[in-house]
Design a protein around this motif. Structure first.
Motif, mmCIF file in Angstrom:
data_model
loop_
_atom_site.group_PDB
_atom_site.id
_atom_site.type_symbol
_atom_site.label_atom_id
_atom_site.label_comp_id
_atom_site.label_asym_id
_atom_site.label_seq_id
_atom_site.Cartn_x
_atom_site.Cartn_y
_atom_site.Cartn_z
ATOM 1 N N LYS A 1 17.019 -56.016 12.722
ATOM 2 C CA LYS A 1 17.235 -56.404 14.107
ATOM 3 C C LYS A 1 17.995 -55.272 14.798
ATOM 4 N N ASN A 2 17.448 -54.774 15.918
ATOM 5 C CA ASN A 2 18.116 -53.669 16.612
ATOM 6 C C ASN A 2 19.238 -54.188 17.509
ATOM 7 N N ASN A 3 19.891 -53.288 18.213
ATOM 8 C CA ASN A 3 21.051 -53.676 19.018
ATOM 9 C C ASN A 3 20.681 -54.444 20.277
ATOM 10 N N GLU A 4 19.381 -54.600 20.517
ATOM 11 C CA GLU A 4 18.932 -55.463 21.604
ATOM 12 C C GLU A 4 18.616 -56.866 21.086
ATOM 13 N N GLY A 5 18.835 -57.061 19.787
ATOM 14 C CA GLY A 5 18.604 -58.362 19.187
ATOM 15 C C GLY A 5 17.162 -58.630 18.816
ATOM 16 N N LYS A 6 16.317 -57.579 18.790
ATOM 17 C CA LYS A 6 14.903 -57.745 18.462
ATOM 18 C C LYS A 6 14.628 -57.276 17.030
ATOM 19 N N ASN A 7 13.849 -58.075 16.314
ATOM 20 C CA ASN A 7 13.431 -57.665 14.971
ATOM 21 C C ASN A 7 12.335 -56.604 15.088
ATOM 22 N N VAL A 8 12.530 -55.475 14.425
ATOM 23 C CA VAL A 8 11.566 -54.371 14.501
ATOM 24 C C VAL A 8 11.289 -53.830 13.103
ATOM 25 N N LYS A 9 10.123 -53.212 12.958
ATOM 26 C CA LYS A 9 9.790 -52.483 11.731
ATOM 27 C C LYS A 9 9.856 -50.996 12.055
ATOM 28 N N VAL A 10 10.620 -50.245 11.312
ATOM 29 C CA VAL A 10 10.833 -48.834 11.631
ATOM 30 C C VAL A 10 10.738 -47.977 10.365
ATOM 31 N N ALA B 1 21.974 -36.440 8.180
ATOM 32 C CA ALA B 1 21.254 -36.719 9.427
ATOM 33 C C ALA B 1 20.325 -37.913 9.217
ATOM 34 N N ILE B 2 20.072 -38.631 10.314
ATOM 35 C CA ILE B 2 19.069 -39.696 10.316
ATOM 36 C C ILE B 2 18.250 -39.518 11.588
ATOM 37 N N GLU B 3 16.936 -39.414 11.427
ATOM 38 C CA GLU B 3 16.057 -39.250 12.576
ATOM 39 C C GLU B 3 14.890 -40.238 12.486
ATOM 40 N N LYS B 4 14.227 -40.423 13.603
ATOM 41 C CA LYS B 4 13.110 -41.360 13.653
ATOM 42 C C LYS B 4 11.864 -40.741 13.042
ATOM 43 N N ASN C 1 22.955 -45.644 17.600
ATOM 44 C CA ASN C 1 22.669 -46.200 18.923
ATOM 45 C C ASN C 1 21.659 -47.346 18.849
ATOM 46 N N GLU C 2 20.700 -47.230 17.945
ATOM 47 C CA GLU C 2 19.648 -48.238 17.828
ATOM 48 C C GLU C 2 20.078 -49.458 17.024
ATOM 49 N N PHE C 3 20.822 -49.214 15.926
ATOM 50 C CA PHE C 3 21.078 -50.303 14.986
ATOM 51 C C PHE C 3 22.542 -50.458 14.560
#
Length: 263
Positions: free
Chosen positions: A202-211, A225-228, A246-248
């Motif tokens: 779940k990201n910081n907007e409260g949405k479950n996402v697959k990343v 480092a962590i990158e997308k 920032n995202e999680f």
């Protein structure tokens, strides 16, 4: 980069199982020898010979084919009088058949034949050395690679522990896979580890996402480092964690920042 070239690059910078003695048909052996010679000629560098047809795609295809050969097949190369072909057979044999290789061909480690590496443009890529010296170094390089790849499980555990510790919603974290793992090095040796991790959270907007996140570790197994999706980074100081935090990430304390070496 293909296996043979990786071994050469790293070296220049720096089962007692039963083996069948059954002879391979001459035609089959000649096919293997011809394929190995084509691989050598299409590579970026070669022992005691200038590659005449550098072709990365062709070389990669032949590299994959050579990796699938049995030890019996590789004996066609190991028994060949051509030093470049013999060394190619040794390198591929030591990856999967080290015990059998040393049981039958340990004498090659003391071979005093002089060798040099030539690039496709004809330039010399290394000082002159003995064949046995080079083969001994390849054995050590393979052992070190095996030891480093054995760290993959520890790195996976560290990634999962990081996510659980620093995410805003650790209970939503569901690991799925670790599809890619690689080891980087430079002229000073081991430099970094990179691993991609696919997971749900779940990201910081409260949405479950697959990343998919790309985690870069330094040689001491600290997250650098962590990158997308993927990363071309080798290192960053301070660690580059902004994207993921920032995202999680939850709000960090001063102690967190010190632990992560962000300040």
């Amino acid at each position: 980069m293909k296996l043979f070239t990786l071994l050469i690059a790293s070296l220049l910078f720096i089962t007692s199982s039963f083996v069948s003695t059954q002879h391979i048909a001459n035609d089959d052996c000649q096919t293997i020898i011809d394929s190995a010679n084509a691989f050598i000629q299409s590579s970026e560098s070669a022992i005691n010979a200038k590659p005449t047809m550098p072709d990365n795609n062709r070389s990669l295809r032949l590299d994959k084919w050579l990796q699938k050969l049995s030890f019996k097949d590789l004996r066609c190369l190991l028994n060949n009088e051509n030093v470049s072909i013999k060394a190619t057979g040794f390198i591929y044999a030591e990856i999967s058949y080290t015990d059998s290789l040393l049981k039958n061909y340990s004498y090659l480690l003391t071979d005093t034949t002089s060798i040099q590496f030539f690039m496709a443009d004809g330039s010399i890529n290394s000082p002159e050395m003995k064949l046995g010296e080079f083969l001994s170094k390849t054995i050590q390089a393979v052992k070190e690679d095996d030891d480093n790849f054995a760290k993959k499980t520890e790195i996976q555990d560290t990634v999962s522990a990081f996510i659980k510790k620093y995410s805003t919603y650790p209970g939503s974290y569901k690991p799925l896979s670790f599809p890619d793992f690689s080891i980087g090095s430079d002229d000073k040796g081991l430099n970094d580890f990179k691993i991609n991790h696919e997971y749900e959270i779940k990201n910081n907007e409260g949405k479950n996402v697959k990343v998919i996140s790309a985690f870069v570790f330094d040689k001491n197994l600290k997250i650098n480092a962590i990158e997308k999706d993927s990363s071309s980074l080798i290192s960053a100081h301070p660690p580059k964690l902004d994207y993921w935090l920032n995202e999680f990430g939850r709000k960090l304390t001063n102690a967190d920042s010190l632990t992560l070496e962000l300040q």
